[in-house]
Design an enzyme around this catalytic site. Structure first.
Site, mmCIF file in Angstrom:
data_model
loop_
_atom_site.group_PDB
_atom_site.id
_atom_site.type_symbol
_atom_site.label_atom_id
_atom_site.label_comp_id
_atom_site.label_asym_id
_atom_site.label_seq_id
_atom_site.Cartn_x
_atom_site.Cartn_y
_atom_site.Cartn_z
ATOM 1 C CG ASN A 46 1.975 45.150 38.138
ATOM 2 O OD1 ASN A 46 2.694 44.238 38.563
ATOM 3 N ND2 ASN A 46 1.217 45.015 37.063
ATOM 4 N NE ARG B 154 -0.814 41.443 38.387
ATOM 5 C CZ ARG B 154 -0.124 40.984 37.345
ATOM 6 N NH1 ARG B 154 0.898 41.652 36.875
ATOM 7 N NH2 ARG B 154 -0.474 39.857 36.785
ATOM 8 C CG HIS C 16 -5.321 37.249 33.279
ATOM 9 N ND1 HIS C 16 -5.345 36.532 32.103
ATOM 10 C CD2 HIS C 16 -4.189 37.986 33.241
ATOM 11 C CE1 HIS C 16 -4.282 36.825 31.383
ATOM 12 N NE2 HIS C 16 -3.547 37.713 32.050
ATOM 13 N NE ARG D 28 2.804 33.668 29.951
ATOM 14 C CZ ARG D 28 1.986 34.514 30.575
ATOM 15 N NH1 ARG D 28 0.696 34.234 30.672
ATOM 16 N NH2 ARG D 28 2.444 35.602 31.127
ATOM 17 C CD GLU E 218 -5.363 43.259 34.965
ATOM 18 O OE1 GLU E 218 -4.865 42.298 35.549
ATOM 19 O OE2 GLU E 218 -5.005 43.635 33.827
#
Ligand code: AMP
Length: 409
Positions: free
Chosen positions: A7, A91, A180, A241, A381
Site C-alpha cells: 500500500n 492497493r 473503501h 474530513r 483489506e
C-alpha cells in the site's frame, strides 16, 4: 505461495507478506515511513507479534522498497524475493470506470492507470510508482492492482450521478465513485459467511467507521450505493474530513473569506470532521472528553452519530428494508458506545440490541428476536488484496490459465 501486499502512499509504504497456501498465514508486516524525510524509519512485525523498528535512510520509494525486501529476506521465508514471492498485490485508490474488478498488470493497464491520475492526483501516483519499481526490481513476478473503487462500479446511474450538467460527467468523469471497496466487500462476505447465508440473499448495510468513514448498501451481493463520492470527502463526518457540506460553503470560503482553493482543500480534508468540531480526531480521546462533560466532544459525537443514522435510514429505504447491519474499522470494531448510539433510533425497524453482547464486542450483537441482525466484523483489506492477487496471477505450468483480460486488451 507467498504473496506480497503493498500500500504505497506519498511518504510511506505499508507491506504484508502472506503464505496463501497454509491457511492464508500472515508471515510479516510493516511500514517504511517518512520517505524522503530525515527521520525516516522501517518498522516490521512478525507472526509472533515481535516488533522491530529502526531508523533507515529512505530518500525515495525505490530505497524504501529495497529496505522492505531486505526485511522479507531477514524474516526467513524469502531467501530471494524475486523467486520466493509468487505475486505482488498493490492497493490502488482509484480505478475510475475502467476497472470494475482487480486486474493483472501489463503495459496496457499501466497506461490506463496513468490516465486515471487526473481523477486521483494525490493517491494514484505513489501506487503507480510502487508498481513501476516492483516491475523493475522483481522481473518475472506478476503484479496485480486492487482498487478501492471497483466494488462500487455496480452502482446504478441514479446513485452515481450528481445533479450537475451531464457533460461534466461525460467529458470529465465527474460522478460518484465510492471508496473503501475492499473493506466493504470483505466484511459483507464475512458477515454472510458467519450467518451461513448467501450474501446475494441479504439486504445489507456495511458501516466502515475509522479515520475515514463510509457506508455501503448491498443488494443481491452488489454495492448499489455508498456514501463517498467523486472523492473520499463526501458522506459521513470523519476524523478530519467534513463529509457532506452544502457545495456553496467552499464557494463562500473562496469568494467571501478570500481563501485559496488549496486552503479550502486543506480545511475540508485535514481540519474538519471530528477535529474541526472539537479539536480532536481520535474517537477514543473524544469519548473520554465527552464522558468528562466536554461539550464540544459531546456535540462532535452527536454530529458524527446523526450522520451515520441518516445514511443507514436512507439506505434502508433504498434497499426496501435491511436484514443485516455490519460495523467495521477502528471505531466500528471497538466502540460499543458509538454502535449503541448509532442504532438507537432503529427500534422502529424492530431492531433490538443485546447490550452485553455489544459491550463484549461479539460478532452478532442483536437479540435473537431482532428483525435486523447487527454485527461487528474485523476488516482485513490486505487479505482481500492477497486473495485477488493469488486468483489473478498466471499459473506457472499454464500461463493462459487464471488470466483475466485487462480493459486495454
Ligand atoms: P482506523 O482508521 O480503522 O484505524 O480507525 C481509527 C479510529 O478508530 C480512530 O478514531 C480511533 O480513535 C478509533 N478507535 C480505535 N479504537 C477505539 C476504541 N476502543 N474506542 C473508540 N474508538 C476507537
Amino acid at each position: 505461495m507467498n504473496i506480497l501486499v503493498l500500500n504505497s502512499g506519498s511518504s510511506s509504504i505499508k507491506f504484508q507478506l502472506f503464505d496463501m497456501g497454509a491457511g492464508e498465514r500472515l508471515l510479516v508486516k510493516g511500514l517504511a515511513d517518512k520517505i524522503g524525510l530525515e527521520d525516516s524509519y522501517l518498522k516490521s512485525e512478525g507472526p509472533d507479534g515481535a516488533q522491530n523498528q529502526r531508523a533507515a535512510t529512505l530518500p525515495d520509494h525505490r530505497a524504501a522498497l529495497q529496505a522492505i525486501f531486505e526485511v522479507l529476506r531477514s524474516h526467513g521465508p524469502t531467501e530471494n524475493v524475486a523467486s520466493d514471492v509468487g505475486g505482488v498485490g498493490h492497493r490502488v485508490v482509484h480505478g475510475g470506470e475502467k476497472f470494475g474488478e482487480s486486474v493483472l498488470i501489463d503495459d496496457g493497464v499501466m497506461g490506463i492507470l496513468r490516465q486515471l491520475v487526473e481523477l486521483a492526483p494525490l493517491h494514484n501516483p505513489p501506487s503507480i510508482l510502487g508498481i513501476e519499481i516492483c516491475r523493475e526490481m522483481l522481473p518475472g513476478v506478476p503484479n496485480v492492482a486492487v482498487f478501492d473503487t471497483a466494488l462500487h462500479q455496480t452502482m446504478p446511474p441514479k446513485a452515481y450521478l450528481y445533479g450537475l450538467p451531464l457533460d461534466l460527467y461525460r467529458q470529465h468523469g465527474i460522478r460518484r465513485y465510492g471508496f473503501h471497496g475492499t473493506s466493504h466487500a470483505y466484511v459483507a462476505k464475512e458477515a454472510a459467511r458467519h450467518l451461513g447465508r448467501p450474501l446475494e440473499e441479504l439486504k445489507m448495510i456495511t458501516c466502515h467507521l475509522g479515520n475515514g468513514c463510509s457506508i455501503t448498501a448491498f443488494e443481491r451481493g452488489r454495492s448499489i450505493d455508498t456514501s463517498m463520492g467523486f472523492t473520499p470527502l463526501e458522506g459521513l463526518v470523519m476524523g478530519t474530513r467534513s463529509g457532506d457540506v452544502d457545495p456553496a460553503v467552499p464557494l463562500f470560503l473562496v469568494k467571501d473569506l478570500g481563501m485559496s482553493p488549496d486552503e479550502v482543500d486543506d480545511l475540508l480534508n485535514k481540519e474538519s470532521g471530528l477535529k474541526g468540531l472539537c479539536g480532536e480526531r481520535d474517537m477514543r480521546d473524544i469519548e473520554t472528553r465527552a464522558r468528562q462533560g466536554g461539550e464540544a466532544a459531546q456535540t462532535a459525537i452527536a454530529v458524527f452519530v446523526y450522520r451515520v443514522q441518516k445514511y443507514i435510514g436512507a439506505y434502508t429505504a433504498a434497499l426496501g428494508g435491511v436484514d443485516v447491519i455490519v460495523f467495521t474499522a477502528g471505531i466500528g470494531e471497538n466502540s460499543a458506545y458509538i454502535r449503541g448510539e448509532v442504532l438507537r433510533p432503529f427500534r422502529y425497524l424492530g431492531l433490538r440490541i443485546d447490550g452485553a453482547k455489544n459491550q463484549e464486542g461479539q460478532t452478532v450483537f442483536s437479540c435473537p428476536d431482532s428483525a435486523v441482525c447487527v454485527m461487528t466484523v474485523r476488516t482485513n483489506e490486505e487479505l482481500v488484496i492477497a486473495r485477488d492477487t493469488c486468483n489473478l496471477i498466471p499459473c506457472k505450468e499454464d500461463p493462459t490459465k487464471r488470466r483475466t483480460r485487462s480493459p486495454a486488451e
